[in-house]
Design a protein around this motif. Structure first.
Motif, PDB file in Angstrom:
ATOM      1  N   UNK A 130       0.767  -1.294  -0.073  1.00 18.41           N
ATOM      2  CA  UNK A 130      -0.088   0.009   0.092  1.00 18.41           C
ATOM      3  C   UNK A 130       0.747   1.218  -0.099  1.00 18.41           C
ATOM      4  N   UNK A 131       2.096   1.112  -0.567  1.00 14.61           N
ATOM      5  CA  UNK A 131       2.931   2.508  -0.518  1.00 14.61           C
ATOM      6  C   UNK A 131       3.928   2.221  -1.541  1.00 14.61           C
ATOM      7  N   UNK A 132       4.529   3.226  -2.231  1.00 15.64           N
ATOM      8  CA  UNK A 132       5.777   2.979  -3.068  1.00 15.64           C
ATOM      9  C   UNK A 132       6.999   2.497  -2.357  1.00 15.64           C
ATOM     10  N   UNK A 133       7.637   1.764  -2.994  1.00 15.03           N
ATOM     11  CA  UNK A 133       9.013   1.321  -2.651  1.00 15.03           C
ATOM     12  C   UNK A 133       9.852   2.281  -3.045  1.00 15.03           C
ATOM     13  N   UNK A 134      11.058   2.289  -2.168  1.00 12.82           N
ATOM     14  CA  UNK A 134      12.254   3.057  -2.298  1.00 12.82           C
ATOM     15  C   UNK A 134      13.196   2.244  -3.209  1.00 12.82           C
ATOM     16  N   UNK A 135      13.664   2.750  -4.214  1.00 11.69           N
ATOM     17  CA  UNK A 135      14.792   1.880  -5.146  1.00 11.69           C
ATOM     18  C   UNK A 135      16.016   2.302  -4.421  1.00 11.69           C
ATOM     19  N   UNK A 136      16.931   1.239  -4.618  1.00 16.40           N
ATOM     20  CA  UNK A 136      18.392   1.669  -4.281  1.00 16.40           C
ATOM     21  C   UNK A 136      18.925   2.670  -4.875  1.00 16.40           C
ATOM     22  N   UNK A 137      19.420   3.757  -4.245  1.00 10.49           N
ATOM     23  CA  UNK A 137      20.140   4.923  -4.940  1.00 10.49           C
ATOM     24  C   UNK A 137      21.302   4.270  -5.761  1.00 10.49           C
ATOM     25  N   UNK A 138      21.379   4.376  -6.975  1.00 11.13           N
ATOM     26  CA  UNK A 138      22.587   3.779  -7.785  1.00 11.13           C
ATOM     27  C   UNK A 138      23.984   4.327  -7.217  1.00 11.13           C
ATOM     28  N   UNK A 139      23.896   5.537  -6.745  1.00 10.65           N
ATOM     29  CA  UNK A 139      25.226   6.127  -6.256  1.00 10.65           C
ATOM     30  C   UNK A 139      25.664   5.268  -4.881  1.00 10.65           C
ATOM     31  N   UNK A 140      24.771   5.016  -4.192  1.00  5.77           N
ATOM     32  CA  UNK A 140      24.954   4.541  -2.901  1.00  5.77           C
ATOM     33  C   UNK A 140      26.132   3.188  -2.960  1.00  5.77           C
ATOM     34  N   UNK A 141      26.551   2.861  -1.819  1.00  7.35           N
ATOM     35  CA  UNK A 141      27.465   1.780  -1.854  1.00  7.35           C
ATOM     36  C   UNK A 141      26.627   0.473  -2.198  1.00  7.35           C
ATOM     37  N   UNK A 142      27.340  -0.415  -2.820  1.00  6.49           N
ATOM     38  CA  UNK A 142      26.959  -1.563  -3.341  1.00  6.49           C
ATOM     39  C   UNK A 142      26.656  -2.534  -2.268  1.00  6.49           C
ATOM     40  N   UNK A 143      25.294  -2.908  -2.136  1.00  2.85           N
ATOM     41  CA  UNK A 143      24.918  -3.883  -1.036  1.00  2.85           C
ATOM     42  C   UNK A 143      25.075  -5.101  -1.257  1.00  2.85           C
ATOM     43  N   UNK A 144      24.859  -5.516  -2.703  1.00  2.00           N
ATOM     44  CA  UNK A 144      24.877  -6.726  -3.200  1.00  2.00           C
ATOM     45  C   UNK A 144      25.662  -6.777  -4.701  1.00  2.00           C
ATOM     46  N   UNK A 145      26.664  -7.506  -5.046  1.00  2.00           N
ATOM     47  CA  UNK A 145      27.136  -7.179  -6.306  1.00  2.00           C
ATOM     48  C   UNK A 145      26.371  -7.488  -7.432  1.00  2.00           C
ATOM     49  N   UNK A 146      24.971  -8.256  -7.229  1.00  2.00           N
ATOM     50  CA  UNK A 146      24.035  -8.416  -8.394  1.00  2.00           C
ATOM     51  C   UNK A 146      23.668  -7.185  -8.611  1.00  2.00           C
ATOM     52  N   UNK A 147      24.012  -5.954  -8.226  1.00  7.34           N
ATOM     53  CA  UNK A 147      23.749  -4.734  -8.344  1.00  7.34           C
ATOM     54  C   UNK A 147      25.069  -3.926  -8.986  1.00  7.34           C
ATOM     55  N   UNK A 148      26.027  -4.723  -9.332  1.00 11.32           N
ATOM     56  CA  UNK A 148      27.069  -4.165  -9.728  1.00 11.32           C
ATOM     57  C   UNK A 148      26.639  -3.801 -11.524  1.00 11.32           C
ATOM     58  N   UNK A 149      27.182  -2.733 -11.819  1.00 19.49           N
ATOM     59  CA  UNK A 149      26.544  -2.432 -13.447  1.00 19.49           C
ATOM     60  C   UNK A 149      26.977  -3.229 -14.455  1.00 19.49           C
ATOM     61  N   UNK A 150      28.219  -3.954 -14.483  1.00 19.97           N
ATOM     62  CA  UNK A 150      28.363  -4.924 -15.444  1.00 19.97           C
ATOM     63  C   UNK A 150      28.121  -6.123 -15.046  1.00 19.97           C
ATOM     64  N   UNK A 151      27.113  -6.872 -15.570  1.00 17.55           N
ATOM     65  CA  UNK A 151      26.631  -8.230 -15.208  1.00 17.55           C
ATOM     66  C   UNK A 151      26.021  -8.814 -16.230  1.00 17.55           C
ATOM     67  N   UNK A 152      25.642 -10.297 -16.218  1.00 14.07           N
ATOM     68  CA  UNK A 152      24.898 -10.635 -17.265  1.00 14.07           C
ATOM     69  C   UNK A 152      25.592 -10.483 -18.551  1.00 14.07           C
ATOM     70  N   UNK A 153      26.738 -10.460 -18.670  1.00 10.85           N
ATOM     71  CA  UNK A 153      27.574 -10.037 -19.659  1.00 10.85           C
ATOM     72  C   UNK A 153      27.534 -11.224 -21.027  1.00 10.85           C
ATOM     73  N   UNK A 154      26.930 -10.868 -22.301  1.00  8.75           N
ATOM     74  CA  UNK A 154      27.269 -11.854 -23.325  1.00  8.75           C
ATOM     75  C   UNK A 154      28.579 -11.127 -23.913  1.00  8.75           C
ATOM     76  N   UNK A 155      29.133 -12.028 -24.781  1.00 11.20           N
ATOM     77  CA  UNK A 155      30.480 -11.716 -25.234  1.00 11.20           C
ATOM     78  C   UNK A 155      30.421 -10.598 -26.369  1.00 11.20           C
ATOM     79  N   UNK A 156      29.259 -10.647 -26.960  1.00 13.10           N
ATOM     80  CA  UNK A 156      29.374  -9.552 -28.057  1.00 13.10           C
ATOM     81  C   UNK A 156      28.783  -8.229 -27.522  1.00 13.10           C
ATOM     82  N   UNK A 157      28.944  -7.142 -28.270  1.00 11.36           N
ATOM     83  CA  UNK A 157      28.552  -5.706 -27.976  1.00 11.36           C
ATOM     84  C   UNK A 157      27.115  -5.749 -28.078  1.00 11.36           C
ATOM     85  N   UNK A 158      26.525  -4.805 -27.071  1.00 11.29           N
ATOM     86  CA  UNK A 158      25.007  -4.907 -27.049  1.00 11.29           C
ATOM     87  C   UNK A 158      24.516  -3.284 -27.121  1.00 11.29           C
TER      88      UNK A 158
END
Ligand code: TXA
Ligand code: MG
Length: 287
Positions: free
Chosen positions: A180-208
């Motif tokens: 019944x309320x909006x959920x805060x999103x993790x601030x992208x600038x904040x400290x990484x709490x879980x490396x699943x939040x690391x920017x480069x992840x799920x990487x294929x070999x080709x450029x996308x």
């Protein structure tokens, strides 16, 4: 042992067995500071490893079993310290897939399980994906066919206010409706709490390249709501697009070849589309 969940395949070990948990990190090449999700049979088992407040109880009742992971204060339940990477919190979920549930019932204990892929690679949604990259590094994979959701679980932190740590297979809109309320999103600038939040992840070999309406000749194009050799969905159904995302990325990557390029059509940024776009942005991020 790898096993199917409704989201993606996991690589499981008894969460209290330190040597077995260490083998997960070794098989994936996963950094020791990246904690694992504990999979349990039901909410009662989750309460043994984590402290539940009223909000956690409400969300567990509403969405478990299912693609929601809650990050809660850790209880002293004898888990291998590697599972939580020394954090005072633990990520826990009750999977819905019948084979995952049968496995949890058969072992009668909680299972620590990250996605069954080498660290930083696209998550597996079939047993063949698991074997493609981890064959020889794991004991076995239970083959349950293609994962019905196809995106990893949504991760919600409660510390104690709800924070979306990773969009995923349960749309944030469903969580917001339950709370019944909006959920805060993790601030992208904040400290990484879980490396699943690391920017480069799920990487294929080709450029996308993302949000591409007019692909360049030579690019392998992934379509949305349109036919094509590589399409997330012909009809615009976001559930279908989510279920096909990782398999389509793998197939497009293979077709593009080394040094190749992939473009992806725009995907609507609502419901599961938000989690799809999150994964695509990470796959496209500079490495
Ligand atoms: O759908 C899923 O969640 C799949 C299936 C197998 O259950 N599992 C999965 O695990 O995606 P993994 O390890 O690939 O991603 C788990 C994420 C990681 O980004 C990790 O950093 C984060 O959860 N995590 C684990 N424990 C945490 C904690 N205590 N606080 C914050 N993040 C945590
Ligand atoms: Mg993963």
């Amino acid at each position: 042992m790898a096993f199917p969940t409704e989201t993606v395949y996991g690589l499981g070990a008894l969460a209290r067995d330190d040597a077995a948990v260490a083998r997960i990190f070794a098989a994936k090449g996963r950094p020791a500071h990246n904690p694992l999700i504990v999979h349990v049979a039901d909410t009662a088992a989750a309460r043994e490893v984590a402290h539940f407040d009223a909000i956690a109880e409400r969300l567990a009742a509403a969405f478990w079993p299912g693609p929601l992971t809650l990050v809660l204060p850790l209880r002293d339940a004898g888990l291998s310290p590697r599972v939580t990477a020394g954090l005072p919190t633990v990520a826990v979920r009750v999977p819905a897939h019948p084979l995952a549930r049968a496995l949890l019932a058969a072992v009668g204990a909680s299972l620590a399980a990250p996605s069954a892929n080498p660290s930083g690679r696209v998550s597996p949604t079939t047993a063949a994906h698991v074997l493609d990259e981890l064959s020889g590094r794991i004991d076995a994979v239970l083959d349950g066919g293609a994962c019905p959701v196809g995106l990893e679980s949504t991760i919600l932190g409660l510390s104690p206010a709800p924070v979306l740590l990773r969009p995923g297979g349960l749309p944030a809109e469903a969580l917001e409706a339950a709370l019944g309320a909006p959920i805060a999103r993790r601030d992208e600038a904040a400290a990484i709490t879980g490396p699943g939040q690391m920017v480069s992840h799920y990487a294929p070999a080709a450029r996308l390249r993302l949000d591409v309406r007019d692909p360049t000749p030579g690019e392998v194009h992934i379509a949305f709501a349109a036919p094509g050799p590589f399409t997330l969905t012909e009809t615009g159904d976001l559930h279908e697009a989510a279920a096909r995302l990782f398999a389509t990325l793998r197939a497009a990557d293979a077709a593009a070849g080394p040094g190749g390029a992939i473009s992806v059509a725009p995907v609507p940024d609502r419901g599961l589309g938000r989690a799809i776009n999150d994964r695509l942005r990470r796959a496209a991020a500079p490495r």
